[in-house]
Structure formats: C-alpha cells, structure tokens
Design a protein around this motif. Structure first.
Motif, PDB file in Angstrom:
ATOM      1  N   HIS A 168       0.865  -1.185   0.000  1.00 37.56           N
ATOM      2  CA  HIS A 168       0.000   0.000   0.000  1.00 37.56           C
ATOM      3  C   HIS A 168       0.900   1.232   0.000  1.00 37.56           C
ATOM      4  O   HIS A 168       1.691   1.427   0.924  1.00 37.56           O
ATOM      5  N   ILE A 169       0.796   2.070  -1.017  1.00 36.87           N
ATOM      6  CA  ILE A 169       1.730   3.199  -1.129  1.00 36.87           C
ATOM      7  C   ILE A 169       1.065   4.561  -1.015  1.00 36.87           C
ATOM      8  O   ILE A 169       1.747   5.577  -0.941  1.00 36.87           O
TER       9      ILE A 169
ATOM     10  N   LYS B  65      -6.130   2.231   4.342  1.00 38.71           N
ATOM     11  CA  LYS B  65      -5.976   0.918   3.712  1.00 38.71           C
ATOM     12  C   LYS B  65      -7.217   0.084   3.991  1.00 38.71           C
ATOM     13  O   LYS B  65      -7.374  -0.497   5.057  1.00 38.71           O
ATOM     14  N   ASN B  66      -8.115   0.023   3.005  1.00 36.65           N
ATOM     15  CA  ASN B  66      -9.371  -0.703   3.173  1.00 36.65           C
ATOM     16  C   ASN B  66      -9.422  -2.011   2.406  1.00 36.65           C
ATOM     17  O   ASN B  66     -10.276  -2.840   2.666  1.00 36.65           O
ATOM     18  N   SER B  67      -8.523  -2.177   1.452  1.00 35.25           N
ATOM     19  CA  SER B  67      -8.558  -3.402   0.668  1.00 35.25           C
ATOM     20  C   SER B  67      -7.224  -3.612  -0.015  1.00 35.25           C
ATOM     21  O   SER B  67      -6.622  -2.669  -0.530  1.00 35.25           O
TER      22      SER B  67
ATOM     23  N   PHE C   7     -13.702   1.724  -3.042  1.00 33.41           N
ATOM     24  CA  PHE C   7     -13.020   1.099  -1.917  1.00 33.41           C
ATOM     25  C   PHE C   7     -12.711   2.107  -0.812  1.00 33.41           C
ATOM     26  O   PHE C   7     -11.964   1.810   0.099  1.00 33.41           O
ATOM     27  N   LYS C   8     -13.268   3.261  -0.875  1.00 35.46           N
ATOM     28  CA  LYS C   8     -13.151   4.427   0.014  1.00 35.46           C
ATOM     29  C   LYS C   8     -12.011   5.326  -0.420  1.00 35.46           C
ATOM     30  O   LYS C   8     -10.883   4.895  -0.609  1.00 35.46           O
ATOM     31  N   TRP C   9     -12.358   6.576  -0.608  1.00 36.42           N
ATOM     32  CA  TRP C   9     -11.380   7.633  -0.856  1.00 36.42           C
ATOM     33  C   TRP C   9     -11.533   8.665   0.254  1.00 36.42           C
ATOM     34  O   TRP C   9     -12.440   8.558   1.090  1.00 36.42           O
ATOM     35  N   ASP C  10     -10.695   9.654   0.289  1.00 35.40           N
ATOM     36  CA  ASP C  10     -10.834  10.646   1.355  1.00 35.40           C
ATOM     37  C   ASP C  10     -12.185  11.345   1.306  1.00 35.40           C
ATOM     38  O   ASP C  10     -12.716  11.765   2.336  1.00 35.40           O
TER      39      ASP C  10
END
Length: 845
Positions: free
Chosen positions: A157-158, A163-165, A178-181
């Motif tokens: 994850h970068i 980190k949701n997925s 997958f969720k953003w801000d």
C-alpha cells in the motif's frame, strides 16, 4: 442491425456463494424467488426500493451494506424474439457489468466477464430462438475473483489513503468505491449499463472512426476508417454511401467488395471551408453528423447503417522553453492556445448507476454557465456515460481523460493482467475517439508521483509496478488507435520530479493537506507563489449547506464532531477548517453557531479559489490551466472540496469561480512595496478595446479616496498589465481597491481587492441597516430582483427555497450600485427571500 431492448424490470435474488444453485437458476431463472430489479441499475438501489436496506449514503448506513459484497446476485428475465428478428448473426450486448459476471441463455452458459469499465458482447447466433428466451446473469463485486492474487509484500500500500482493501489494484472496478478521502467504502454491484440483443443481416458495420486533418487552401481531409464484418464465407459486392451533414450536406459513394470476416476500409473525404469545433470561449462547438450505409449491389438492399457525430478540430500539446521557468504545458486547439479553466470530474454518485441524464445535464450546463471549458475525468472513477461526452461535445467543454488507475501499484508483471488492461484500453479508446471534446489521454492519477515520493522518503521500493502500463501499453494503444490526440503518462507528471513547478502538470496539495504545520497548511498565499505550468489538481475544504446536511446527517447527530459527522468527513481535513477560521476570521468554532460555521468555511473556500484562479490566469501561458478539485460530490460530505454538493446545491465557491472564469477579467498582483498592479486577461480571440476605471474606496464612509481612468487595448488571447496604484500604509483595514472594465458604458467585468488579503478579521466592514430590493415579474415564473444600498456589502447571500433558480449569488454590492438578479420559480417561493451578508456575520463574531 435490429435491436431488442432488454432494459427494464428483471428479477433479482441473492445467495451465499455456491455452485449448488447454478443448475436450477440457469435453467429456470429466479422470477418466483426474487425482488424486482431495474436494469440498468445496482443491487443497492433494488434492495432500497424493496425496503431491505436503508439509503446507503445516509448517516452511517454504508457500513451496514458490507454484507452485499459477500453474496452472489442473480438476475433473470424472459424476453420474446419475433420470427423475423433472427438473421445471419446475433450478439448479446452488455454495456456494463459490475464486476464479475457469468451469463446463461436458455440454460447454457455463454459468457464470463470481469471488468466493470467496458462493454461485453457475446455471439449468440444459434443460441437465441423464436419466441420465449431466458437470460440469467450472476454477478458479484469482484473480490472473490482476485482473493488468491493478493501479495502485500510485492505490491505494498503506497498511498496516503486509508488501507481498506488489498484487492483493488487487481480489480478493474471504480477504485473510489473502496473508500477515498471524499467517498465512502461502498462496493457497487449489478448490471449497471444497458443490455440489448442485436441481430445482423449479412454484414455489420462494427466501427467508424473519423480522423480529421487540415489541408492547405482551407480544406479539411476526413479519413474515415471503417470496420465491416461479413458473416458469409464469400465476398459481397456493395455500395458504400457517406453522407456528411453540417451547415451543408455532402454525399459520396463508392463500390467495393467485402471479403468474408472482418474488413478494414479507409475513405478520404474532403470538405471545403469546414466549420471547426472550438471550446468556449474561443468559438462555437460545431458538430457534423456522418451517416454510413452499406447497400448490397445485386438486391439494392440497405444491409447496415451507422451514424456518428464528430467535430473537425486539431489538438496539440505544446511544451516550449520558458527560460528559468522551465517549459510550458499548453493545449492548442486549431492552432490557438487555450487556457484550460475547469474542474476535476469524479462520479456524481457513489452508486454510479444512479446518476441520471437530468443530473448529468444539470451539472454540465452549470459548468458551461460558470465558463468551465475543461473537465479532467479522474482516474479513480469510471469512463463516463456516453451522454456525458455527448454533452461535452455539445457545450464546448474539453475533456482530459485519465485511464482508470489511481494511487496504487498495479501488477504489470502479471501477463494476464496486462492483456486485460490492453483489451480494456482498446475498447475505451475506440469508444471515445470520435468525441471532439476529448483532448488528452492520461495514463493514471498520481502513481508516478507517489512512487517517487515514497522512494525519496526512504521506502524500499525497487520496482515501480504499473510503470509498464503507463509508459508502454497505454501509449501504444493510443498511438495505434487514436493518433489525433496527445498521450501523457500520468498526472502529475513532468521532469525529474513528477510534480515539478517547471515542467508538465502539477497537483498543489501542500495547501491545505500535505504541510505538517497546521498554520502553514492554511497559508493560501502559497497558491499565489506557485510557478506550475498547468495546475491539474488543487482545492480546499468547506462544509455543505445546512439544508444539505439535514439530508444525510440524522437529527440527533447534527453537530460538529458527531459520529455521523466524522463518517462523512475527509481524512485529510485534519482540523484544517477550524485552524483556518481562527487564523483568518479570528473566531473559535465553539463560540459560533453551526450556520455561521458553514458560511465562514464556504466563503474561505470561495475567496481563496477566486484569488488563486486570478493569479493562475494572469500568468498565462506560463501557466496554461487550473483545474479545481472537484466539480461535485458523490455523497453528502462535511469536508467537501466541491463547487456543487451532492444534492446539487451550488456553494458560494461556484459563483466566485464563475466570475473568476469569465472570458475577460481584471486581476490584481502585488508589485513593489505598497504597489498594486492591475492586469487584464482576455481569453477570447478578439481584441478588447475598453475603458478601465479603478480606485480606492473607504469602507467606513463609503467615499472614493482615489480614482483613475485609462483607455486600454488588450490583444486577443493575452494577459497584460495595464495600470498600477499606490496603497497607503496603515489604511488596509478601512479600504478596498475596485476596478471596472467598460465599453460604451456597459460593464464588461469588475473586481475588487482587499488589502488585508485573506486576513478577513482585520476588515472594518460597515454596518448594514438595510438592503433595498425590488422584484419584477418578467414572465410566468420568471422574475428580476434588483438590490441596492448606500454602503459596501461583502458577500450578499440570497436565501431562497431550493425550488428557486437564480443566475447569481454571493456577490458584493457597492454603494449606490444596482445589482439585478434573474430568478425562476413560483411567486410564493420567490417571496420567501431572506438576505444575509458577510458584513453582518463579521460583526457578530
């Protein structure tokens, strides 16, 4: 080609993942088991309509919908095929399946698909039958298809996102789901675009590409590339007719032989004195229509026909030396440079299938009214609905089109994944390349920049996973299928530093996100020092209107910091708004009402965007574009970065941006000590001859301290300093600078400048006793509202019921100046007007 529309009502049923039901469901369907489903649609919408779930975007309901991603979702419907529909060839066409899908027709499995972004066509010749047919589709969000591919050591994850997925980089699915801000975690699922059965007789026109090129003598050459499929094992003699409809009608014919299988045909057509497609404000977005017919010679029968709309224009990406400032990054259309004034476009709903044509039209027509001439279709969303691009063509709005890769490593060392990406790109480029609005292909959102930042921060990342996609696969596809447009590998990108101020495009997120120090993080004057050549992302936060908040926050949680409030917030906001309000307005959140808090955040967003846009435009073409993040929201948000909220309420920033994006504007730039320079920016292709009146107004007594008038000539498509004036030290709090540009006594544009800059707490605004008003009926449900007062008013806020439309809001009033606003709505709603002002609010806090 003939079609049977398979949209509409289907049956929908869900089960736990299992092979047990395949035989039963594929043979019989699930009509007796399920609920009603709408296609195109999404299972969340069908569950909502059936009363099984509550609105996912209200409160914290999205968290209660995660069970949806764990199920198999079965669709079925029966349809009737008339006898005369069945011919030599039949295709079942899905415009969009989200995400992993298996398809059965009449009990036989006919297809499998695993890409939300692209259409899927299945040859069902010999599978369909006269009379009743049964179509069954099993679909899921895609997680199970990649569960064995996750390798977090190889593809860490970068990004700075939560980190949701670990799955999303493998899935060809809208990454923001997958969720953003600014978006919730909500994995969509369903038959989300149109479905139809297509029948062909003998031949089919599979694709038409119109490639325009300018010739000497004012002609345009149109190279028409056509793919025709012949379903026979022998050649067919045909006449191809080309009919071009523009201001005039042109027709061409030629005979040819279509061989068995797929044929590629090229035809060059020439048009004298073509009418060009222009983005505004350079000209009109003229569109031509091409109709191609194939007629069988021996029977004189029209076998197939296809129509395409297109525009004649030439696109270039120019990067010229600018001395110490590096290289330019400028879009040219038809040989003319264009300053790109725009916003970033992300999906207008977290449930993307819910975005209606009405919503698209409202958002895009609002953009046109705000003088926006470019959208960047962001790489974490979707390749938009065809209607979106049609509207951009029609409205003269350019499109910077990202490919759908965002803020992650992507497994380009996996050959199968790379082939899937190449296949997707082939379909996407082929689908979109006839749209004149599309001016640039871009490989990804921020991946090159993020990789560089992580390496510089010391993270051990020996391989840039995804680089092969953006630097080899995608440019190869674009060069082969669409040589009419430039390709750009990433955004931001350019130079050794992908986010350089001196080359390529740039994302400015130091303010209000990346700087660690909370005070420096809200130092919006840093925007006014940015030397970026094309600002393709930047923006700041504000809170949505109170009426909008009430639509997604439960009543018992309608306060700052509640659980639902935080759920709809932005992870990067980090108390930035509270810091900014105290620093610029001198107030603490605990001491003001929620209504005042909302309005202050909105005016801070509006004023800072206004000043920055004026600065970027004044620098043209050392800076050639400014694209605000973002146009509209995908759900109800607290820390919103948009100009228009999810419920289509225009924030103050929308109107400020509208004025800052006018074709001709006045800008102010600080010069030497106590000197203020006045510039005129002219984005049109016509010379501007006008009279500039400017001066200084005393806020306390509403008297003009200084005034001057100069005659000016501004060349076409230029920015020019035209005057300067001295500011008296120590008078910043009591004064403002004003300027009007007039032609034949008509005000072309106006502007004002606060010497206190963003330190609004230092302003000594006059007390406003009353704002006089006059309402006149123009026609049924159309009114004019005229306002005037004897003092300067900062930020007049016209509060109407949401049913009333108005052409301007959140504006200033100067002493004895009359401001006319056009209103549309029922008289009883118009009469409910309430007026607030920033003068009153600033005195209150």
């Amino acid at each position: 080609m003939e079609k049977i529309n398979l949209n509409g009502t289907w049956a929908l049923y869900y089960t736990d993942p299992s092979e047990d039901k395949i035989s039963e469901f594929s043979q019989k369907g699930i009509a007796d088991l399920g609920i009603k489903a709408k296609v195109p649609g999404d299972v969340h919408l069908d569950l909502l309509n059936a009363g099984i779930i509550k609105e996912p975007l209200y409160g914290k309901n999205a968290e209660l919908c995660k069970w949806v991603q764990e199920k198999d979702w079965w669709y079925s419907r029966e349809f009737i095929v008339p006898r005369d529909f069945i011919k030599e060839k039949a295709d079942l066409y899905f415009a969009g399946l989200d995400t992993s899908a298996d398809i059965w027709l009449n009990g036989r499995k006919i297809g499998k698909h695993n890409d939300m972004f692209i259409s899927y066509s299945i040859d069902v010749t010999g599978e369909i039958k006269e009379g009743k047919n049964l179509l069954v589709v099993r679909v899921d969000p895609g997680l199970r298809s990649v569960k064995n591919k996750v390798n977090e050591d190889r593809y860490p994850h970068i990004s700075s996102l939560e980190k949701n997925s670990s799955f999303r980089m493998w899935l060809r699915k809208a990454q923001f789901s997958f969720k953003w801000d600014w978006a919730p975690y909500l994995l969509t699922c369903g038959i989300w675009r149109e479905v139809e059965l297509r029948s062909y007789k003998k031949l089919a026109i599979r694709n038409v590409f119109v490639c325009p090129d300018f010739q000497q003598g004012g002609k345009a050459k149109l190279s028409i590339f056509t793919e025709v499929e012949n379903f026979f094992s022998r050649e067919v003699s045909v006449i191809l007719t080309y009919t071009l409809q523009g201001e005039k009608k042109y027709s061409w014919e030629e005979e040819g032989k279509i061989q068995a299988g797929l044929n590629s045909i090229k035809k060059d057509l020439f048009v004298d004195k073509p009418i060009l497609w222009w983005p505004h404000p350079l000209g009109e977005p003229f569109l031509y229509s091409l109709q191609l017919k194939i007629i069988q010679i021996d029977t004189r029968e029209t076998i197939d026909c296809k129509k395409e709309k297109f525009g004649i224009r030439k696109i270039e990406l120019v990067q010229e030396p600018l001395g110490k400032e590096g290289k330019s990054f400028t879009i040219k259309v038809n040989g003319e440079k264009v300053f790109c004034k725009g916003t970033n476009w992300a999906p207008a709903d977290s449930i993307v299938a819910r975005v209606s044509r009405d919503k698209y039209r409202y958002l895009l027509e609002s953009a046109k009214k705000a003088h926006i001439n470019m959208f960047r279709v962001w790489g974490g969303g979707i390749y938009e609905d065809p209607y979106f691009y049609d509207l951009c063509d029609e409205l003269g709005i350019m499109v910077w089109q990202d490919f759908m890769f965002a803020c992650a490593f992507y497994p380009d060392d996996n050959p199968k994944f790379c082939e899937e990406v190449r296949h997707e790109a082939n379909i996407v480029v082929t689908r979109l390349r006839n749209h004149p609005c599309l001016v640039l292909w871009c490989g990804n959102n921020e991946n090159d920049w993020i990789y560089r930042r992580r390496v510089e921060a010391g993270q051990n990342l020996p391989t840039f996973y995804g680089g092969k996609i953006y630097h080899q696969i995608l440019p190869d596809v674009c060069a082969r299928l669409d040589p009419t447009r430039p390709y750009w590998p990433s955004s931001p990108y350019g130079g050794e530093d992908p986010n350089s101020e001196y080359r390529g495009d740039r994302h400015h997120w130091d303010v209000p996100i990346n700087i660690a120090d909370p005070i420096k993080r809200v130092d919006f004057s840093l925007w006014l020092k940015d030397k970026g050549k094309f600002i393709s992302e930047y923006g700041t936060f504000s809170v949505s209107s109170l009426e909008s908040l009430k639509k997604f926050i439960p009543p018992d949680e309608l306060y700052i910091g509640s659980s639902a409030w935080r759920h709809h917030g932005n992870q990067f906001e980090k108390d930035t708004l509270n810091t900014a309000l105290e620093f610029y307005f001198g107030c603490k959140v605990k001491d003001i009402t929620l209504e005042d808090y909302i309005l202050l955040t909105q005016f801070l967003q509006a004023e800072t965007l206004k000043s920055s846009l004026e600065y970027f435009r004044q620098r043209k073409y050392r800076c050639s574009g400014a694209l605000i993040w973002m146009h509209s929201d995908c759900w109800g948000t607290i820390s919103s970065l948009s100009l228009i909220d999810y419920y289509l309420v225009k924030k103050p920033a929308f109107y400020f941006v509208k004025r800052a994006f006018e074709p001709i504007i006045i800008t102010f730039q600080e010069g030497k000590k106590d000197e203020l320079c006045l510039w005129i920016v002219n984005d049109t292709l016509k010379e501007c001859r006008a009279q500039l009146e400017y001066g200084i107004l005393n806020l306390a007594n509403s008297k003009i301290i200084y005034t001057n008038v100069v005659q000016i000539i501004i060349p076409p498509n230029a920015s020019l300093q035209v005057a300067d004036l001295k500011l008296s030290p120590g008078t910043e709090r009591e004064s403002l600078v004003f300027a009007y540009l007039k032609s034949n006594k008509e005000v072309l544009t106006s502007n004002r400048y606060f010497p206190t800059k963003f330190q609004f707490r230092k302003l000594k605004l006059p007390k406003i006793q009353t704002i006089r008003r006059q309402v006149k009926r123009i026609s049924k449900d159309v009114f004019s509202l005229t306002l005037w007062t004897d003092k300067f008013v900062w930020g007049v806020c016209l509060n109407f019921p949401e049913e009333v439309e108005l052409n301007d809001n959140y504006f200033d009033l100067f002493p004895h100046e009359r401001k006319e606003i056009m209103l549309r709505g029922k008289e009883e709603k118009v009469n409910q007007l309430k007026i607030d002002t920033m003068n009153t609010l600033m005195r209150k806090i």
